[in-house]
Enzyme design. Structure first.
Site, PDB file in Angstrom:
ATOM      1  N   ARG A   1       0.845  -1.195   0.000  1.00 24.95           N
ATOM      2  CA  ARG A   1       0.000   0.000   0.000  1.00 24.95           C
ATOM      3  C   ARG A   1       0.879   1.244   0.000  1.00 24.95           C
ATOM      4  NH1 ARG A   1      -4.923   1.420   4.202  1.00 24.95           N
ATOM      5  NH2 ARG A   1      -3.359   0.947   5.794  1.00 24.95           N
TER       6      ARG A   1
ATOM      7  N   ASP B   1      -4.202   3.583  14.335  1.00 28.45           N
ATOM      8  CA  ASP B   1      -3.323   4.061  13.279  1.00 28.45           C
ATOM      9  C   ASP B   1      -3.785   5.464  12.895  1.00 28.45           C
ATOM     10  OD1 ASP B   1      -5.546   3.744  11.638  1.00 28.45           O
ATOM     11  OD2 ASP B   1      -4.676   2.158  10.406  1.00 28.45           O
TER      12      ASP B   1
END
Length: 547
Positions: free
Chosen positions: A161, A450
């Site tokens: 990613r 996160d």
């Protein structure tokens, strides 16, 4: 031209070769201007939403949605079975844990689970370079050795990613043909370096260059990625269509263009993912200033079963399967605690419920944030899939989702509590402090945090302030009240923090992104530009995996 302005070391010498830098430069020369145009388009659409215009399915692309003949390329080699994917940052220890985990896929995350220090970004590329070649190893400061013990054919397929379109890489300077110099695009940098070094090696190993594409907001952005894929494959003489991409549907605009996104990427697309945390953040951010119609309560009250989240996930499954694409579920934030059996039991029960719902809804796979969660998630998907690699043939023709359904927040509990306000302040402060030291995935109060979950915390604070919310206990949530809580949490956390903490900087940043007059679209933009250190804190490597 691309100029390297960051420091050099062994990792940069391996990754930032003249040939790799030239390839990244070619990507910028070809596509950087279009990136800027699309970012400007995002701002226009955001202003329209803030001014009262609700998103709708596009009338201009109705023919694409109505045409039942087209399908996407589908799974590439090693992506046929994605029932459990483990997500996490790309430092060597976390990568080795992921590759030994028994998951089907490893989402190697240079985005929300990685604090983008120069050392983390280049080091992450070096980790991937070595992992693809089967020579990844790591020795901790205590002398403990970590190695990949799983045979290659049983290691998870790597899906990388890159960072989103809105982010830059300030350690690379790009000068265009007109002589204008600016920081390089983080997306083009991350993609370009990984593809250049690893694409041919991955194909030779029976897999391929696979990517998760984050934070897209339109099919025009998907078209840009598709053009980049074609350009990159042609540049190295690789057959067009070798790349496979899975798009994270984690913004409100993208939810209204799922089918069009698949269409634009159809020659390279494997599926879509329900990026639930960023999606919630996008819902709050997109309608910031729209009053109580889009009001939310405490963060833990926004669950996957509220109407707008159910509509979004069911539409994603139906859309994917209609086009032969995988539908991949999201990540439950609950994590086990090996020192607390009771907390672990609660976490596993919550994860099992979440994955049972996803498998029952038709998802073909799901994310987990920790190796200990894999057996629980796997059991729920095994119970539905059996020996089949996926359930793409389950078309979900029963799903009918309207634009109003995607915007229906009425079923969400809008109760705000004193504890919820304080929790948002504390979680955001602790996460930002760790991020500023170079840690992008942090276990806090039994949850994996996160960048996306921190964004939810700070955007809820701002929404409550703007809406003049009063908590269930009768406390007015205004700037003064939140600032007071922030000072209390700062004092409490600083008192027990080790030397070298960044809590003062984190508090200053949180004041800016939650309490300031302007509301930044992403907290990571000012954080990266003004606060981020260039070397990670070694202690961060002891954290569990996260996504």
């Amino acid at each position: 031209m691309i100029e390297i302005t960051g420091p050099r070391d062994d990792a940069t010498d391996t990754i930032l070769t003249p040939e790799a830098i030239a390839f990244v430069d070619h990507l910028h020369q070809a596509f950087a201007a279009r990136r800027q145009e699309l970012l400007a388009e995002r701002q226009r659409h955001r202003a329209e939403a803030g001014n009262g215009r609700d998103p709708r399915f596009l009338s201009t692309t109705e023919a694409i949605r109505d045409d039942r003949t087209w399908r996407v390329a589908g799974a590439g080699p090693g992506l046929e079975d994605r029932r459990v994917e483990i997500t996490g940052p790309t430092d060597p220890k976390m990568a080795i844990n992921a590759l030994n985990s028994g998951a089907r896929v490893w989402l190697a995350d240079l985005e929300d689970a990685t604090s983008p220090t120069w050392a983390n970004i280049v080091g992450g590329q070096r980790t991937l370079h070595d992992a693809v070649r089967g020579r990844l190893a790591f020795t901790s400061t205590e002398g403990k050795e970590y190695r990949v013990t799983t045979p290659f054919e049983h290691t998870p397929t790597i899906v990388m990613r890159p960072r989103g379109w809105h982010l830059v890489e300030k350690h690379l300077a790009f000068t265009d043909r007109a002589g204008r110099t600016a920081p390089a695009s983080a997306s083009l940098t991350d993609f370009g370096l990984y593809f250049w070094h690893n694409a041919a090696e991955l194909v030779a190993n029976g897999r391929g260059p696979y990517f998760y594409l984050p934070k897209l907001e339109s099919h025009h952005e998907a078209r840009l990625w598709n053009d980049i894929f074609v350009f990159a494959q042609q540049r190295i003489g690789m057959p067009v269509g070798t790349i496979r991409a899975t798009v994270l549907i984690e913004t409100i605009p993208a939810a209204f263009e799922m089918e069009e996104i698949l269409f634009e990427l159809r020659d390279h697309c494997a599926g879509l993912n329900a990026g639930r945390w960023d999606y919630i953040f996008s819902m709050i951010k997109t309608f910031q200033g729209r009053g109580r119609r889009f009001a939310f309560g405490d963060r833990d009250r926004i669950t996957m079963t509220v109407p707008f989240m159910r509509a979004y996930t069911e539409l994603l499954v139906a859309t994917c399967h209609r086009r032969g694409a995988h539908a991949i579920g999201g990540m439950s934030a609950f994590i086990p605690n090996r020192r607390d059996a009771e907390a672990t039991e609660r976490a596993l029960a919550r994860v099992a419920d979440d994955k049972r719902r996803e498998a029952g809804d038709g998802f073909d796979g799901t994310w987990v944030a920790h190796p200990d969660l894999i057996p629980t998630a796997l059991a729920e998907f095994d119970a539905v899939l059996g020996d089949r690699p996926n359930q793409v043939d389950r078309l979900r023709d029963d799903v009918q989702v309207s634009a109003d359904d995607l915007l229906d927040v009425r079923g969400a509990d809008a109760t705000v509590t004193d504890a919820g306000v304080r929790s948002n302040v504390s979680v955001a402060l602790r996460y930002i402090e760790a991020w500023l030291r170079g840690t992008g995935a942090v276990a806090i109060d039994g949850l994996m945090e996160d960048a996306a979950t921190a964004e939810i915390s700070r955007s809820l604070l701002r929404q409550w302030i703007d809406n003049r919310v009063v908590t269930a206990e009768g406390t007015a949530v205004d700037r003064e009240a939140v600032a007071r809580i922030l000072e209390e949490e700062l004092a409490r956390l600083s008192a027990v923090a080790p030397a070298g903490d960044r809590f003062a900087d984190a508090a200053e940043l949180l004041r800016e992104v939650a309490l300031g007059e302007e509301f930044p679209t992403f907290l990571t933009i000012p954080a990266y530009a003004r606060y981020l250190v260039d070397t990670p804190d070694a202690s961060s490597q002891e954290l569990p995996l996260a996504g």
